[in-house]
Write a protein that holds these residues in place. Structure first.
Motif, PDB file in Angstrom:
ATOM      1  N   VAL A  39       0.847  -1.187   0.000  1.00  0.00           N
ATOM      2  CA  VAL A  39       0.000   0.000   0.000  1.00  0.00           C
ATOM      3  C   VAL A  39       0.888   1.243   0.000  1.00  0.00           C
ATOM      4  N   ARG A  40       0.422   2.305  -0.624  1.00  0.00           N
ATOM      5  CA  ARG A  40       1.146   3.580  -0.581  1.00  0.00           C
ATOM      6  C   ARG A  40       0.839   4.303   0.733  1.00  0.00           C
ATOM      7  N   ALA A 109     -10.150  -1.005  -6.501  1.00  0.00           N
ATOM      8  CA  ALA A 109     -10.850   0.046  -7.252  1.00  0.00           C
ATOM      9  C   ALA A 109      -9.858   1.144  -7.617  1.00  0.00           C
ATOM     10  N   GLY A 110     -10.147   1.831  -8.694  1.00  0.00           N
ATOM     11  CA  GLY A 110      -9.308   2.940  -9.124  1.00  0.00           C
ATOM     12  C   GLY A 110     -10.164   4.121  -9.533  1.00  0.00           C
ATOM     13  N   GLY A 189      -5.590  14.210   3.696  1.00  0.00           N
ATOM     14  CA  GLY A 189      -5.720  12.859   3.178  1.00  0.00           C
ATOM     15  C   GLY A 189      -4.373  12.177   3.000  1.00  0.00           C
ATOM     16  N   ILE A 190      -4.398  10.852   2.971  1.00  0.00           N
ATOM     17  CA  ILE A 190      -3.171  10.091   2.807  1.00  0.00           C
ATOM     18  C   ILE A 190      -2.549  10.359   1.446  1.00  0.00           C
ATOM     19  N   SER A 227      -7.799   7.936  -1.998  1.00  0.00           N
ATOM     20  CA  SER A 227      -7.105   6.658  -1.956  1.00  0.00           C
ATOM     21  C   SER A 227      -7.114   5.929  -3.293  1.00  0.00           C
ATOM     22  N   ARG A 228      -8.009   6.311  -4.176  1.00  0.00           N
ATOM     23  CA  ARG A 228      -8.057   5.665  -5.492  1.00  0.00           C
ATOM     24  C   ARG A 228      -7.062   6.253  -6.479  1.00  0.00           C
TER      25      ARG A 228
END
Length: 263
Positions: A39-40, A109-110, A189-190, A227-228
């Motif tokens: 995961v990033r 999902a993207g 956000g991340i 996140s996508r």
């Protein structure tokens, strides 16, 4: 088609008794895309979970405990590629009581391809620095703008000050600088944090300052991120934005090349 998630609470199949406390609507979460068990921005996710747990429940949340549950749920779901959501809630009412960790695993999902159209709405999330549950306002406005043909709701405060999207952060282009809105409250956000690091390493200037709807016509472009991934914005409230700035493309490329961390 909606896929039912594979869910575990503290590494076990949920019972009615175990899941009932989530109905109180008090808790927080993080959402991530997992590819090949990686995961990033993993450290950012763990920092978010621990910090919010301390603020909401008066106790910390060990990162290795979280990762153990995520690994177990991925194995149970039979997936190395997935969309993973981690919810934290407190089954007991006593201050500092142990928290429970719910892990939901869905298919990966993207970002849907194409330019994005945004519609501003007069709303700011309560306790917006937290990724908390119970986001009725976000869902309400998100659905309303979708019905009107837009891709995302842009949350704005008094005077039209831009804060964030309903489920995204937004960045603007000013020449060779990426500008992040400085409105408070908002969620860091991340993906925003991953981009901040990537842009700094690439030597791209960044600024954080107040931005209002009236400033949009003078911007050289905009993008949203969650996140996508990232996506270029083509208009806000019907006001067109340039979509061919080199820096817009660079933002997407920098995120796509950001490192992945093993869970």
């Amino acid at each position: 088609m909606t896929h039912a998630p594979f869910i575990e609470i503290d590494g076990r199949a949920p019972t009615v008794e175990a899941i009932a406390p989530t109905l109180a609507g008090y808790g927080h979460f993080t959402a991530m895309q997992v590819r090949g068990g990686r995961v990033r921005g993993l450290a950012f996710h763990l920092e978010r979970l621990d910090g919010a747990t301390r603020e909401l429940f008066g106790t910390g949340l060990d990162g290795e405990r979280v990762l153990e549950y995520v690994r177990h749920a991925l194995a149970g779901a039979g997936r190395e590629d997935a969309a993973v959501r981690i919810n934290v809630f407190q089954p007991g009412d006593a201050p500092g009581a142990p928290v429970a960790v719910l892990v939901a695993v869905r298919p990966p999902a993207g970002v849907e391809p194409g330019l994005k159209r945004l519609k501003s709405v007069p709303y700011q999330r309560p306790a917006a620095h937290l990724k908390h549950v119970g986001g009725f306002g976000q869902g309400y406005f998100g659905r309303r703008v979708a019905t009107a043909g837009y891709d995302e709701a842009l949350l704005v405060g008094p005077g039209g000050e831009i804060a964030e999207g309903s489920v995204t952060n937004i960045g603007f282009i000013d020449g060779e600088t990426v500008v992040w809105p400085s409105a408070v409250p908002y969620l860091r956000g991340i993906t925003l944090q991953v981009l901040e690091v990537a842009l700094e390493q690439a030597g791209v200037r960044q600024d954080r300052r107040p931005l209002r709807l009236a400033d949009i016509p003078s911007c050289d472009g905009a993008f949203i991120a969650n996140s996508r991934g990232t996506a270029i914005v083509s208009e806000i409230d019907g006001v067109p934005l340039p979509t061919t700035a080199k820096l817009l493309t660079q933002v997407g490329e920098l995120y796509d090349s950001a490192p992945w961390d093993t869970i």
